[in-house]
Write a protein that holds these residues in place. Structure first.
Motif, PDB file in Angstrom:
ATOM      1  N   SER A 121       0.804  -1.231   0.000  1.00 44.55           N
ATOM      2  CA  SER A 121       0.000   0.000   0.000  1.00 44.55           C
ATOM      3  C   SER A 121       0.828   1.267   0.000  1.00 44.55           C
ATOM      4  N   THR A 122       2.110   1.164   0.328  1.00 40.63           N
ATOM      5  CA  THR A 122       2.946   2.368   0.415  1.00 40.63           C
ATOM      6  C   THR A 122       4.254   2.155  -0.337  1.00 40.63           C
ATOM      7  N   ASP A 123       4.846   3.261  -0.785  1.00 41.34           N
ATOM      8  CA  ASP A 123       6.044   3.215  -1.625  1.00 41.34           C
ATOM      9  C   ASP A 123       6.903   4.421  -1.228  1.00 41.34           C
ATOM     10  N   PHE A 124       8.152   4.163  -0.804  1.00 42.57           N
ATOM     11  CA  PHE A 124       9.013   5.212  -0.236  1.00 42.57           C
ATOM     12  C   PHE A 124      10.132   5.535  -1.217  1.00 42.57           C
ATOM     13  N   TRP A 125      10.229   6.806  -1.619  1.00 46.76           N
ATOM     14  CA  TRP A 125      11.219   7.244  -2.596  1.00 46.76           C
ATOM     15  C   TRP A 125      12.044   8.413  -2.066  1.00 46.76           C
ATOM     16  N   ARG A 126      13.256   8.504  -2.621  1.00 48.38           N
ATOM     17  CA  ARG A 126      14.099   9.674  -2.362  1.00 48.38           C
ATOM     18  C   ARG A 126      14.519  10.290  -3.677  1.00 48.38           C
ATOM     19  N   ALA A 127      14.701  11.579  -3.664  1.00 52.65           N
ATOM     20  CA  ALA A 127      15.184  12.280  -4.853  1.00 52.65           C
ATOM     21  C   ALA A 127      16.222  13.309  -4.426  1.00 52.65           C
ATOM     22  N   GLU A 128      17.261  13.432  -5.236  1.00 53.73           N
ATOM     23  CA  GLU A 128      18.329  14.397  -4.963  1.00 53.73           C
ATOM     24  C   GLU A 128      18.516  15.300  -6.174  1.00 53.73           C
ATOM     25  N   LEU A 129      18.644  16.581  -5.923  1.00 57.78           N
ATOM     26  CA  LEU A 129      18.976  17.524  -6.988  1.00 57.78           C
ATOM     27  C   LEU A 129      20.436  17.924  -6.812  1.00 57.78           C
ATOM     28  N   VAL A 130      21.217  17.672  -7.856  1.00 59.85           N
ATOM     29  CA  VAL A 130      22.663  17.878  -7.808  1.00 59.85           C
ATOM     30  C   VAL A 130      23.062  18.873  -8.897  1.00 59.85           C
ATOM     31  N   GLN A 131      23.982  19.743  -8.575  1.00 57.05           N
ATOM     32  CA  GLN A 131      24.558  20.641  -9.583  1.00 57.05           C
ATOM     33  C   GLN A 131      26.075  20.540  -9.567  1.00 57.05           C
ATOM     34  N   HIS A 132      26.642  20.776 -10.726  1.00 60.50           N
ATOM     35  CA  HIS A 132      28.098  20.872 -10.818  1.00 60.50           C
ATOM     36  C   HIS A 132      28.483  22.316 -10.503  1.00 60.50           C
ATOM     37  N   GLN A 133      29.072  22.505  -9.340  1.00 57.91           N
ATOM     38  CA  GLN A 133      29.425  23.859  -8.896  1.00 57.91           C
ATOM     39  C   GLN A 133      30.894  23.881  -8.487  1.00 57.91           C
ATOM     40  N   HIS A 134      31.609  24.844  -8.975  1.00 57.13           N
ATOM     41  CA  HIS A 134      33.009  25.012  -8.579  1.00 57.13           C
ATOM     42  C   HIS A 134      33.800  23.720  -8.732  1.00 57.13           C
ATOM     43  N   GLY A 135      33.552  23.016  -9.846  1.00 58.29           N
ATOM     44  CA  GLY A 135      34.367  21.855 -10.164  1.00 58.29           C
ATOM     45  C   GLY A 135      33.954  20.540  -9.541  1.00 58.29           C
ATOM     46  N   ARG A 136      32.808  20.531  -8.815  1.00 60.34           N
ATOM     47  CA  ARG A 136      32.376  19.248  -8.247  1.00 60.34           C
ATOM     48  C   ARG A 136      30.855  19.176  -8.184  1.00 60.34           C
ATOM     49  N   VAL A 167      27.549  18.842  -6.280  1.00 55.31           N
ATOM     50  CA  VAL A 167      27.100  19.086  -4.918  1.00 55.31           C
ATOM     51  C   VAL A 167      25.593  18.883  -4.808  1.00 55.31           C
ATOM     52  N   LEU A 168      25.194  18.307  -3.681  1.00 57.93           N
ATOM     53  CA  LEU A 168      23.775  18.139  -3.399  1.00 57.93           C
ATOM     54  C   LEU A 168      23.188  19.493  -3.023  1.00 57.93           C
ATOM     55  N   CYS A 169      22.160  19.906  -3.748  1.00 56.15           N
ATOM     56  CA  CYS A 169      21.545  21.205  -3.474  1.00 56.15           C
ATOM     57  C   CYS A 169      20.192  21.067  -2.791  1.00 56.15           C
ATOM     58  N   ALA A 170      19.484  19.989  -3.095  1.00 59.05           N
ATOM     59  CA  ALA A 170      18.169  19.773  -2.487  1.00 59.05           C
ATOM     60  C   ALA A 170      17.894  18.282  -2.484  1.00 59.05           C
ATOM     61  N   GLU A 171      17.091  17.840  -1.528  1.00 60.45           N
ATOM     62  CA  GLU A 171      16.737  16.429  -1.443  1.00 60.45           C
ATOM     63  C   GLU A 171      15.302  16.321  -0.967  1.00 60.45           C
ATOM     64  N   ALA A 172      14.658  15.244  -1.361  1.00 59.84           N
ATOM     65  CA  ALA A 172      13.274  15.044  -0.936  1.00 59.84           C
ATOM     66  C   ALA A 172      13.040  13.587  -0.607  1.00 59.84           C
ATOM     67  N   SER A 173      12.159  13.374   0.351  1.00 59.67           N
ATOM     68  CA  SER A 173      11.629  12.053   0.644  1.00 59.67           C
ATOM     69  C   SER A 173      10.147  12.109   0.300  1.00 59.67           C
ATOM     70  N   LEU A 174       9.723  11.225  -0.581  1.00 59.85           N
ATOM     71  CA  LEU A 174       8.324  11.220  -1.021  1.00 59.85           C
ATOM     72  C   LEU A 174       7.704   9.882  -0.649  1.00 59.85           C
ATOM     73  N   VAL A 175       6.614   9.933   0.098  1.00 55.97           N
ATOM     74  CA  VAL A 175       5.869   8.714   0.426  1.00 55.97           C
ATOM     75  C   VAL A 175       4.624   8.683  -0.442  1.00 55.97           C
ATOM     76  N   LEU A 176       4.477   7.597  -1.171  1.00 60.71           N
ATOM     77  CA  LEU A 176       3.298   7.383  -2.008  1.00 60.71           C
ATOM     78  C   LEU A 176       2.420   6.327  -1.345  1.00 60.71           C
ATOM     79  N   ALA A 177       1.127   6.402  -1.603  1.00 59.45           N
ATOM     80  CA  ALA A 177       0.229   5.413  -0.997  1.00 59.45           C
ATOM     81  C   ALA A 177      -0.984   5.185  -1.883  1.00 59.45           C
ATOM     82  N   HIS A 178      -1.516   3.989  -1.767  1.00 60.83           N
ATOM     83  CA  HIS A 178      -2.822   3.692  -2.342  1.00 60.83           C
ATOM     84  C   HIS A 178      -3.873   3.953  -1.278  1.00 60.83           C
ATOM     85  N   ARG A 179      -4.793   4.835  -1.603  1.00 63.31           N
ATOM     86  CA  ARG A 179      -5.873   5.116  -0.657  1.00 63.31           C
ATOM     87  C   ARG A 179      -7.055   4.200  -0.941  1.00 63.31           C
ATOM     88  N   ARG A 180      -7.684   3.760   0.111  1.00 66.20           N
ATOM     89  CA  ARG A 180      -8.877   2.931  -0.030  1.00 66.20           C
ATOM     90  C   ARG A 180     -10.009   3.584   0.753  1.00 66.20           C
TER      91      ARG A 180
END
Lengths: 276, 276
Positions: free
Chosen positions: B90-105, B107-120
Motif C-alpha cells: 500500500s505504500t512506496d518510499f522514494w528519495r530524490a536528490e537535486l545535484v549541480q556541478h558547482q566550482h568543479g564538483r 554538490v547536493l543542493c536539495a533532497e526530498a523524501s516522497l511517500v506514495l500510498a494507495h488510498r482505499r
C-alpha cells in the motif's frame, strides 16, 4: 552484530547501540519499548537521531527530523547506517537508515532525515499559547493495564482532556508526559516523547481501529541547554487530528514545558482502517 | 546535460526535464520561477516530486513530501537522481536528490523524501474549517512590482487578510492563489502552490528580513482525480507562524479548495536574520 571492531558504545539512558564503523551502528530492539506489533515509533525516531548525534563529524543541534516508518521491525538485532548529505556553515543535513536482516535479506525498515543547525541569538516570538491544564500533580497517572503496549510503562502520562479511557472532548488530547526514568531531557528523549500521544482517530471514532504511523515529522524550537534545564519535569502535549480521509489521518502535536515554552511541533501521517 | 541516450522527456506545463537513465533526469533552472537568490522553493519541491512520479516503477499517489533545501542552486543545468527506498503493498518510499556541478564538483543542493500510498475508501472526517474569505473575484490581484521575485508572476494571488503590502492582521495570511497558466491541478502544482505564502515573519516584524527555507514538509489529503476536479480554480491558503527563535521560524499552512475541501497541510522551517 557486535563485532570486536566496535570502537565504543553509545549509551542513552534507554538505548544502547554499538558503533561498528564510521556511520555504522548495531543494536537490538528493546522489549520495554514495544508497541502492539513492533517497537514504539518514538523509540525508532530516537534511535535514528541518536546514531546521527553520535557522529563526531556532525555539527549543530536538531532543527527538524523526518522519520519514515517503511516496514515492520522484528524483535532482535538491527543495524543503522548514517550519512552526511550536505554540510554548510550553519546547517548540516544527515540521513539515517535502520536495516534488519529479515527472511534472508537486508531490508530497510525505517529512515530519517535530520537537519542540524547552529542557532544564533535573534529577536524571538511565540505566537501560540499552551493549552489550559491543571498541574500534573493533581491529575491521576494513566494506570498500567493488561492490554496496553509495554512502552507506556516507560512514561508517566496524565490526561487533562481527551483521556481515551474516560471519554471527554473528542477534539484534542491534552496530557502531561515525562520519562519515568529520572533522565534529563535531551533531543532523542524529546523526539520519542513527541510520539506518546494517543491516535486521535480513536477519540473521533469512539473506538480503537488498526493504525500505523507512516511518517513522523518533528520540528524543534529550543537548544540542548534549554532542554536540559527542564530536567525530568513533565511536558505538556496537545494533539489533534485535522483530517482523516481514505485510509490516512494526520495528527499535529505541540509540546510545551511547564513554564510555557514551546519545545517542539510535530506532524504525523498515520494509516488507519475502518469497517463501516 | 541532454545526452542522446535520453529516452523520453517529461514535460509538465511548467517544468521540462529529460530522462537520462533509470532514476536519472536532467533539466535547467527556469528564470520564470526565480526567487530572490535562486529558484522558488515550491518549484524545487515540484521538480523533485515530478522526477519520482515519472518513474514507471513507482506506485500510489503522494501522501507526504519532505524537501530539504540543502544549498544554493545556481542558474543553469541540474541533475536529479531518484531511488526507491522501500516498496510495500500500500505504500512506496522514494528519495530524490537535486545535484549541480558547482566550482568543479557535484554538490547536493536539495533532497526530498516522497511517500506514495494507495488510498482505499474509509470513514472520513475533517475536524478543521477553512478560513473566512471573500470570493477571489471580489479581491484585487497582487500587482506585479519591480522589486518582486519573478516567480510571483506565475501565480494569481489575492489576499483576504495579512496582505504584506497593506498591513492588516499580523497573525496569519489568508490568500487565494492559482497558477496563471490554465493548467489542471496536479500534485507537483499543488506542492509548488504550498510554498507561495509570504514569510509570516515579515508580518510579525513589520519589515522584510533575509529568510531562507531549510525544510518544507507537505502532507496531501486527496487523490489526483480529486485534484483534477478543481481544474484551474483558486485555492485558499491560510498560513501562520507559531514560533520564531534564534534564527529559525516555522510556518504552518493549510490549502483548501473553494468548495471547502482540505487538500494539503504543510510545515516549513525557515532561517531568518534580524538585527536588533
Amino acid at each position: 552484530m557486535r563485532p570486536s571492531a566496535a570502537r565504543r558504545t553509545r549509551r542513552d539512558v534507554t538505548i544502547a547501540m554499538t558503533r561498528t564503523g564510521e556511520g555504522e551502528y548495531a543494536g537490538e530492539t528493546d522489549p520495554a519499548y514495544w508497541n502492539l506489533i513492533g517497537p514504539f515509533g518514538g523509540w525508532i525516531a530516537a534511535v535514528l537521531m541518536l546514531a546521527v548525534l553520535d557522529d563526531p563529524r556532525r555539527h549543530g543541534e536538531p532543527l527538524s527530523l523526518s522519520t519514515n516508518f517503511a516496514g515492520a521491525i522484528e524483535a532482535g538485532p538491527y543495524a543503522i547506517r548514517t550519512r552526511n548529505a550536505r554540510r554548510n556553515r550553519s546547517t548540516d543535513f544527515w540521513r539515517a537508515e535502520l536495516v534488519q536482516h529479515q527472511h534472508g535479506r537486508d531490508v530497510l525498515c525505517a529512515e530519517a532525515s535530520l537537519v542540524l543547525a547552529h542557532r544564533r541569538p535573534t529577536d524571538s516570538f511565540v505566537d501560540v499559547s499552551p493549552p489550559e491544564a491543571p498541574a500534573p500533580e493533581t491529575l491521576p497517572a494513566v494506570p498500567a493495564n493488561a492490554g496496553a503496549p509495554s512502552f507506556l510503562e516507560k512514561y508517566d502520562m496524565r490526561f487533562a482532556t481527551g483521556n481515551p479511557f474516560a471519554g471527554g472532548d473528542p477534539d484534542r488530547t491534552v496530557a502531561w508526559v515525562r520519562d519515568r526514568a529520572p533522565r534529563t531531557l535531551d533531543f532523542p528523549a524529546l523526539a520519542a516523547l513527541c510520539d506518546t500521544g494517543f491516535p486521535p482517530i480513536f477519540l473521533r471514532l469512539g473506538k480503537r481501529v488498526p493504525v500505523s504511523t507512516v511518517t513522523l515529522n518533528a520540528f524543534f524550537h529550543v537548544n540542548s541547554s534549554e532542554l536540559a534545564e527542564i530536567g525530568n519535569d513533565f511536558l505538556l502535549s496537545e494533539g489533534r487530528m485535522r483530517v482523516a480521509h481514505n485510509g490516512f489521518f494526520d495528527c499535529t502535536t505541540t509540546m510545551w514545558s511547564r513554564s510555557g515554552r514551546l519545545l517542539a511541533t510535530t506532524e504525523q501521517v498515520v494509516y488507519y482502517k475502518t469497517t463501516s
